[in-house]
Design an enzyme around this catalytic site. Structure first.
Site, short mmCIF file in Angstrom:
data_model
loop_
_atom_site.label_atom_id
_atom_site.label_comp_id
_atom_site.label_asym_id
_atom_site.label_seq_id
_atom_site.Cartn_x
_atom_site.Cartn_y
_atom_site.Cartn_z
N ARG A 21 5.12 2.21 -5.15
CA ARG A 21 5.31 0.82 -5.56
C ARG A 21 6.68 0.35 -5.12
O ARG A 21 7.62 1.14 -4.96
CB ARG A 21 5.18 0.70 -7.08
CG ARG A 21 3.84 1.18 -7.63
CD ARG A 21 3.84 1.10 -9.15
NE ARG A 21 2.57 1.52 -9.73
CZ ARG A 21 2.28 2.76 -10.13
NH1 ARG A 21 3.20 3.72 -10.00
NH2 ARG A 21 1.11 3.05 -10.64
N LYS A 61 5.22 4.24 -13.60
CA LYS A 61 4.95 3.58 -14.87
C LYS A 61 4.97 4.61 -15.99
O LYS A 61 4.52 5.74 -15.83
CB LYS A 61 3.60 2.88 -14.82
CG LYS A 61 3.56 1.68 -13.88
CD LYS A 61 2.23 0.97 -13.93
CE LYS A 61 2.23 -0.26 -13.04
NZ LYS A 61 0.94 -0.99 -13.08
N HIS A 82 2.84 -4.43 -2.11
CA HIS A 82 1.64 -3.88 -2.74
C HIS A 82 0.49 -3.83 -1.75
O HIS A 82 -0.40 -2.98 -1.85
CB HIS A 82 1.26 -4.69 -3.97
CG HIS A 82 0.68 -3.86 -5.08
ND1 HIS A 82 1.40 -2.88 -5.74
CD2 HIS A 82 -0.56 -3.83 -5.62
CE1 HIS A 82 0.64 -2.30 -6.64
NE2 HIS A 82 -0.56 -2.86 -6.59
N ARG A 133 0.75 -0.67 0.00
CA ARG A 133 0.26 0.39 -0.89
C ARG A 133 -1.27 0.44 -0.85
O ARG A 133 -1.86 1.52 -0.73
CB ARG A 133 0.76 0.12 -2.31
CG ARG A 133 0.26 1.07 -3.39
CD ARG A 133 1.01 0.74 -4.69
NE ARG A 133 0.37 1.26 -5.88
CZ ARG A 133 0.56 2.47 -6.38
NH1 ARG A 133 1.35 3.32 -5.74
NH2 ARG A 133 -0.02 2.86 -7.50
N HIS A 178 -1.73 6.86 -10.35
CA HIS A 178 -2.68 6.17 -11.23
C HIS A 178 -3.02 7.05 -12.43
O HIS A 178 -3.30 8.24 -12.27
CB HIS A 178 -3.98 5.85 -10.48
CG HIS A 178 -3.85 4.74 -9.50
ND1 HIS A 178 -4.71 4.57 -8.42
CD2 HIS A 178 -2.94 3.73 -9.40
CE1 HIS A 178 -4.35 3.51 -7.74
NE2 HIS A 178 -3.28 2.99 -8.31
N TYR A 210 -10.39 1.61 -4.14
CA TYR A 210 -10.17 1.71 -2.71
C TYR A 210 -11.39 2.25 -1.97
O TYR A 210 -11.56 1.99 -0.78
CB TYR A 210 -8.94 2.59 -2.43
CG TYR A 210 -7.69 2.00 -3.03
CD1 TYR A 210 -7.14 0.84 -2.51
CD2 TYR A 210 -7.10 2.57 -4.15
CE1 TYR A 210 -6.01 0.28 -3.08
CE2 TYR A 210 -5.97 2.01 -4.72
CZ TYR A 210 -5.44 0.86 -4.18
OH TYR A 210 -4.33 0.30 -4.75
#
Length: 319
Positions: free
Chosen positions: A170, A194, A265, A268, A291, A300
């Site tokens: 990110r 995150k 992004h 990414r 994730h 994806y």
């Protein structure tokens, strides 16, 4: 280009009554100190809660917290929807409201939690735009060509796009990198994602070459005493911020004919899609991207199938 989202009632930074402003300050401390949320998450949550409190205060400046019920929350969201707020934003604001009312209940500011039964609107999940592999290669060549004269900013810009595409990290993770987070020998970067979760992400030879050029030529030319241990620097020597990184990506991709207008992004998304198209295991890609849920990574696979369908429809005589 999609139309700009309209501002909704309560979105403006109107002054809150003092007691509600104090409440918002307490909630801010809770998010930062007790929940350990990132600054980005805190800003989003506070913006949503301020919108809710502004809506409530506009209807009744003397409203009591215990008068905020499910109907109040639904009326606030309805006003947002009527103003054209996107479904994804409404879903986030629903989650923000539920988190806020749960905190109010837990801290005994209200007797019952009205957010428990607040349902989020269903979002229409759209497939992200991605570069074709040939477009990604053209973008990297454009960045390399720009860095050929060894201008320190151009050398940095090359590393920005190379590292984003090579690793799929990110933009916040990229800008947060320190010198100590890079293992040049093993070609791995350690990022904090995150939830303050750390992970190690590999990068390839072209990104390693761009990194070497930046550390040997580019960074020393821009570094100042305030640079600290930041890996990527702005023109004045401070840590590169996310807005600057987004500008870099847009400018590089603008040089690629036919490429969609993407930010960090988008690189990414492209990296994840190209990994899966190349045969990477879905769980490996999940780990690389950081994730929490495999369902997020599975998006994806839909991108790849959609692209396969588009090619089939265009090329097959009986499509």
């Amino acid at each position: 280009m999609p139309p700009a989202e309209q501002s909704a009632p309560g979105d403006a930074a109107e002054p809150l009554p003092p007691r509600l402003a104090e409440l918002l300050d307490s909630y801010t401390d809770h998010l930062r100190l007790e929940r350990g949320r990132s600054e980005h998450t805190v800003r989003a949550y506070l913006g949503d809660v301020r919108s809710l409190l502004t809506h409530v205060a506009a209807a009744d400046p003397d409203v009591r917290l215990e008068d905020i019920d499910l109907a109040t929350l639904r009326a606030w969201l309805a006003a947002q929807s009527a103003a054209g707020v996107a479904r994804t934003t409404l879903a986030r604001r629903t989650a923000s409201a539920r988190t806020f009312t749960a905190w109010l209940t837990r801290t005994r500011r209200i007797p019952r939690d009205p957010g428990v039964r607040l349902a989020a609107p269903k979002t229409h999940r759209t497939l992200p735009a991605v570069l074709r592999q040939g477009q990604a290669e053209e973008a990297m060549r454009a960045a390399e060509s720009g860095a050929a004269q060894l201008d320190p900013v151009a050398v940095r810009d090359r590393l920005v796009v190379e590292l984003l595409y090579a690793s799929g990290i990110r933009v916040g993770e990229l800008c947060g990198l320190d010198l100590d987070d890079v293992d040049r020998e093993r070609r791995v970067v350690r990022v904090v994602g995150k939830g303050d979760k750390q992970r190690s992400v590999p990068f390839g030879a072209p990104a390693a070459e761009a990194l070497d050029a930046w550390l040997d030529v580019g960074r020393p030319a821009l570094a100042t005493p305030k640079s600290g241990r930041a890996l990527l620097l702005g023109k004045r020597g401070g840590r590169l911020d996310q807005r600057q990184a987004r500008t870099v990506v847009h400018e590089v991709l603008d040089a690629v004919p036919g490429a969609p207008s993407l930010g960090p992004h988008g690189l990414r998304h492209s990296a994840a899609t190209h990994l899966l198209e190349g045969g990477a295991d879905l769980r490996v890609v999940q780990e690389l991207l950081g994730h929490n849920s495999l369902a997020t990574t599975q998006l994806y696979t839909h991108v790849s199938v959609a692209r396969l369908r588009a090619v089939h429809d265009q090329a097959h005589p009986r499509a």
